[in-house]
Design an enzyme around this catalytic site. Structure first.
Site, PDB file in Angstrom:
ATOM      1  CB  CYS A   1      -0.942   0.004   1.200  1.00 12.43           C
ATOM      2  SG  CYS A   1      -2.004  -1.454   1.265  1.00 12.43           S
TER       3      CYS A   1
ATOM      4  CG  HIS B   1      -6.030   1.726   0.148  1.00 15.36           C
ATOM      5  ND1 HIS B   1      -5.040   2.526  -0.390  1.00 15.36           N
ATOM      6  CD2 HIS B   1      -5.378   0.695   0.775  1.00 15.36           C
ATOM      7  CE1 HIS B   1      -3.858   2.017  -0.102  1.00 15.36           C
ATOM      8  NE2 HIS B   1      -4.035   0.909   0.595  1.00 15.36           N
TER       9      HIS B   1
END
Length: 390
Positions: free
Chosen positions: A80, A334
């Site tokens: 991420c 996200h």
């Protein structure tokens, strides 16, 4: 790296369920918007690209094909934190004098993939690994925090609700780009269905598509491109030793990788009192307890005090240190490869005084924190940016 490079242009798409756009469409939109934000700059003036994506492309060819460029393109994938790492590597190349103008681009098209969230191709091991979902792993954090600091679980729960409420309220001030743009009452957050442990749907960031891009030049050249550049003051990335979420005796009331990356970035930027010197912060609020713990690991709250500072409104938009003024992952979702650059985009707007309804008063220094992995096995990036050199 203090004042070695500057960002002179940025682009960011809307984040959300973008069924009518492909990964190429999003990449093109973000990259061309970044170029268009610099008067007189042409696509061919960009000498190299760093391209971050986890699941929406392989190698550097998708970017070259989409943008129709013949340039060095490096694909970056680091969980991420991929978008931040793409920026980090482009910044190093420009600071080293290898290129005059470079671009970091992050993109992800997750909603069309057929799965909800991040999936990984785990390499073969010794067959002792256990599978824990992301919500399940992060659901362990509130109880660990309560035990570590003797805080009543009800107080922790109220703090998590406030974080979700505040980030949705901030997202409501960002209708152009956020995925979720409604204020959610605290009563609704409290009563929402639980996903894992005490984490409800409002404690978890959403799944979305999106892209963002940054144009990077040497600091001494910045004013040739724009009269309002933002300057990199310090940055750091740390990867943990991956002891795992179930390590015996580890409470996970703190993330060591975040502590280390913050200390290194602060030293680079000359930050000695982050709570006083930082004007605003974009942090990786993948789950509400993550943000609460980050307030302590980043030095914004004393140990065992973050829950109280959250409830006191210290990190609200009108608080002493605005956290996630654009709504964070909670309001944006996200899209993994794009999130780190989206955080920088918010600082770009804020430090230039262009954030509209959510503008922080007279910001000077901003922080981005972007991380990937699970408690016990994180990659953590911290970047510090300012609107003045020196």
């Amino acid at each position: 790296m203090r004042d070695r490079i500057a960002i002179v242009g940025m682009g960011c798409t809307r984040f959300g369920e973008l069924w009518d756009k492909s990964a190429d469409d999003l990449l093109i939109e973000a990259a061309l918007d970044a170029i268009a934000s610099v008067p007189g700059l042409r696509k061919n003036d960009v000498e190299a690209y760093w391209y971050s994506t986890v699941a929406s492309g392989h190698a550097g060819l998708p970017l070259a094909k989409a943008l129709k460029v013949e340039r060095p393109v490096t694909r970056v994938e680091n969980f991420c934190a991929s978008g931040s790492d793409a920026f980090r590597n482009a910044a190093f190349a420009v600071a080293a004098g290898v290129y005059d103008v470079a671009m970091a681009v992050g993109v992800e098209k997750i909603k069309d993939s057929g799965y909800s969230g991040l999936t990984l191709n785990v390499p073969p091991g010794d067959n002792t690994a256990t599978e824990v979902s992301n919500p399940a792993a992060y659901a362990m954090l509130p109880a660990a925090y309560s035990r570590a600091y003797g805080v009543d679980p009800g107080d922790v729960r109220r703090a998590l609700t406030h974080i979700a409420w505040r980030n949705h309220a901030n997202g409501a001030r960002n209708p152009e780009r956020a995925q979720y743009t409604s204020v959610v009452p605290k009563e609704k957050i409290e009563k929402a269905p639980r996903i894992a442990g005490d984490l409800s749907v409002f404690d978890c960031s959403g799944v979305s598509d999106g892209a963002a891009a940054a144009l990077i030049v040497r600091a001494e050249d910045a004013l040739q491109y724009t009269d309002k550049p933002i300057y990199l003051k310090g940055m750091s990335l740390y990867a943990g030793m991956s002891n795992g979420a179930a390590t015996a005796g580890v409470q996970h009331a703190s993330f060591p990788e975040v502590v280390q990356s913050a200390a290194s970035a602060y030293a680079d930027a000359g930050i000695t009192d982050p709570r006083e010197q930082i004007s605003l912060a974009e942090v990786h609020d993948c789950f509400t307890p993550t943000e609460m713990i980050l307030m302590e690991d980043l030095g914004f709250s004393e140990r065992g005090r973050a829950w109280r500072d959250v409830l006191d409104g210290d990190f609200d938009l009108d608080g002493t240190l605005a956290v996630n003024p654009d709504g964070g992952l909670k309001s944006f979702g996200h899209p993994v490869g794009a999130s780190g650059l989206r955080m920088i985009f918010e600082l770009w707007l804020q430090l230039r005084g262009e954030a509209g309804l959510r503008q922080v008063a007279s910001p000077r220094l901003g922080l981005t924190h972007n991380m990937g992995g699970l408690p016990g096995e994180f990659i953590s990036f911290v970047g510090i940016f300012g609107n003045e050199p020196g």
